[in-house]
Design an enzyme around this catalytic site. Structure first.
Site, mmCIF file in Angstrom:
data_model
loop_
_atom_site.group_PDB
_atom_site.id
_atom_site.type_symbol
_atom_site.label_atom_id
_atom_site.label_comp_id
_atom_site.label_asym_id
_atom_site.label_seq_id
_atom_site.Cartn_x
_atom_site.Cartn_y
_atom_site.Cartn_z
ATOM 1 N N LYS A 1 1.254 -0.980 -0.338
ATOM 2 C CA LYS A 1 -0.226 0.126 0.229
ATOM 3 C C LYS A 1 0.494 1.579 -0.146
ATOM 4 O O LYS A 1 1.853 0.956 0.830
ATOM 5 C CB LYS A 1 -1.479 0.069 1.277
ATOM 6 C CG LYS A 1 -2.063 1.191 1.377
ATOM 7 C CD LYS A 1 -2.410 0.974 2.461
ATOM 8 C CE LYS A 1 -4.035 2.325 2.840
ATOM 9 N NZ LYS A 1 -4.619 1.621 4.094
ATOM 10 N N SER B 1 -10.077 2.481 3.227
ATOM 11 C CA SER B 1 -8.872 3.398 2.104
ATOM 12 C C SER B 1 -7.829 2.323 1.862
ATOM 13 O O SER B 1 -7.319 2.649 0.287
ATOM 14 C CB SER B 1 -7.846 4.163 2.619
ATOM 15 O OG SER B 1 -7.060 3.282 4.073
ATOM 16 N N SER C 1 -10.471 -0.288 7.340
ATOM 17 C CA SER C 1 -9.595 0.460 5.516
ATOM 18 C C SER C 1 -8.786 -1.242 5.141
ATOM 19 O O SER C 1 -8.162 -0.850 3.917
ATOM 20 C CB SER C 1 -8.437 1.195 5.457
ATOM 21 O OG SER C 1 -9.715 1.941 5.852
#
Length: 494
Positions: free
Chosen positions: A78, A157, A181
């Site tokens: 990420k 997210s 998330s």
């Protein structure tokens, strides 16, 4: 062996150990899949040369008999994790061009275990969002879509991580979970997402959103893979003052599949008004699966649940407004061009106005407001007190002998991109209704795909565990996974 990118981490590890496949072959299969996945917008910075170098080193390590659980396994990272020498901007224009000079503890742990980095994955800007639509790269797209071709959000997210794992672009990915998330995107994409106990995994080198809530974790194709990956990610870290100084158990060894006698709580407060019947039916089905495996299903109460969402959306923006004050255009990242007569205050204001997207600006303003002198006690301090009550609810339930809690992961399946009204951000915030309680309490939670809705889209259930009880929680999740038998994959359209 064909379709190597579709292997689980566990299967790939075993194939590597036997010599049936090399890390270079595994890595090339993933890189080829990534090259053909532009429509998903999951990978935002690819590192093919670095990946092949790491794969060759992993093969040498395996040949020397020095391999461990993740040696040679290709992963996606990420964008919020700092990787030395690799661009990382947390999907924000204010950090455009930023190349970290240091390595996050999580990624260093993964590289020490021999994992291979394929590249950086899309996310909401500074991890603020539930749809991946606040990203400066544009939204990631869910590999699952409606029959008429409508494109869906992969959640947020960690939407890029979820999309990449679901589309077999990598064997696993890192995510972060501040209010859901990891677990919400996992539920939207039919993957497994684990949020560890706060302090189990170091936050050092992870670009901060809300420091008392952020926690990194794995996103994988199976519960076993989550156990393997967490074992490599977790560590005690002197560079993170909130890192817990406790041993990291062998999470995979705990996967016995035996939960006889365990008491699983069903919180009545999660049965909310307007919940789709499919979600409620899936929840009941999941409880029956655990009962059939020998667990006792117990109705429980978490009375302060209804206050969790408002408390979260006071605390998280407050911490964000403080954390993001460091982005001012002076030391690194984006710097606005100044006009004649502009001073340092103009530099700050213009840089932040140009660099931060609308959602980040909104949360900074909310956070600054609730921390201001006249409103600190009315909002921030009150939210902190509510947080303590929410944690006490969980403490009481576990003290009464409950071993884990079962609840829906999301209030719906994945919804179309662009369908959330940007003029009403509360619509997006409501997606976190089942997930934020765990972050406020600092507990571990895992989302497991259990079924599909009438549109054919995946639905997940989540399980909550005791503090630092990830080993037991993973075993309970394994039973749920095996009973559900979810093997569906999205039809390839990208």
């Amino acid at each position: 062996m064909t379709d190597l990118n579709k292997l689980t981490i566990a299967d790939a590890r075993d194939a590597l150990a036997k010599g049936d496949v090399t890390s270079v072959e595994l890595t090339d299969a993933c890189l080829t899949a990534i090259e053909g996945s532009g429509a998903l917008n999951a990978f935002v910075h690819r590192t093919p040369d670095m990946a092949r170098d790491m794969a060759r080193a992993a093969d040498a390590r395996l040949k020397a008999g020095d391999g461990v659980a993740l040696t040679g396994i290709p992963l996606g990272i990420k964008d919020v994790f700092c990787v030395k020498g690799v661009p990382g901007q947390a999907a924000s224009n204010i950090l455009k061009g930023f190349i970290p000079e240091y390595e996050s503890t999580v990624t260093q742990n993964l590289w020490n275990a021999g994992a291979v980095m394929l590249g950086k994955l899309n996310q909401d800007e500074f991890a603020m969002g539930s749809t991946n639509e606040s990203s400066s790269y544009g939204p990631a797209v869910n590999p699952w879509r409606l029959a008429d071709g409508t494109q869906l959000t992969p959640g947020g997210s960690s939407g890029g991580s979820a999309a990449a794992v679901a589309a077999d672009l990598c064997l696993g990915a890192t995510g972060t979970d501040t209010g859901g998330s990891i677990r919400q995107p996992a539920a939207f994409t039919g993957t497994v997402g684990l949020k560890p106990t706060y302090g189990r995994v170091s936050r050092w080198g992870v670009i901060a959103y809300a420091s008392s809530l952020d926690q990194a974790g794995p996103m994988t194709k199976s519960v076993r893979d989550a156990a393997i990956m967490l074992g490599a990610m977790a560590s005690t870290d002197p560079q993170d003052s909130t890192s817990a100084d406790i041993p990291v158990p062998d999470f995979e060894a705990a996967l016995t599949g035996d939960i006889r006698g365990k008491r699983i709580g069903i919180p009545r407060e999660y049965r909310m008004e307007g919940m789709p019947p499919e979600i409620d039916a899936l929840w009941k089905q999941g409880a029956e699966m655990l009962r059939d495996a020998g667990a006792e299903i117990v109705n429980i109460s978490l009375p302060h649940t209804k206050y969790a969402l408002p408390a979260y959306y006071v605390i998280a923006p407050a911490e964000a407004s403080s954390n993001l004050a460091r982005y001012d255009g002076v030391r690194y990242g984006h710097r606005a061009k100044l006009g004649a007569g502009d001073g340092i205050d103009d530099l700050y204001a213009k840089t932040r106005a140009e660099g931060f997207g609308p959602e980040v600006q909104r949360r900074i303003m909310i956070g600054t407001y609730v921390l201001s002198a006249g409103f600190y006690d009315a909002y921030y301090n009150r939210a902190r007190k509510v947080r303590a009550l929410i944690k006490r609810d969980f403490d009481n339930v576990f003290a009464d002998g409950i071993d884990a809690i079962l609840a829906p992961a999301t209030p719906s399946s994945a919804f179309p991109l662009g369908s959330v009204d940007k003029g009403d951000p509360v619509q997006m915030y409501l997606n976190d209704v089942f997930t934020v309680t765990l972050n406020l309490a600092g507990l571990p939670g895992i989302s497991v795909p259990v079924g599909r809705d009438s549109k054919g889209l995946p639905l997940g259930l989540q399980m909550f565990g005791r503090p630092f009880g990830e080993a037991e929680l993973l075993n309970q999740a394994l039973v749920l996974e095996q009973a559900a038998g979810f093997v569906a994959k999205p039809d390839r359209w990208w």
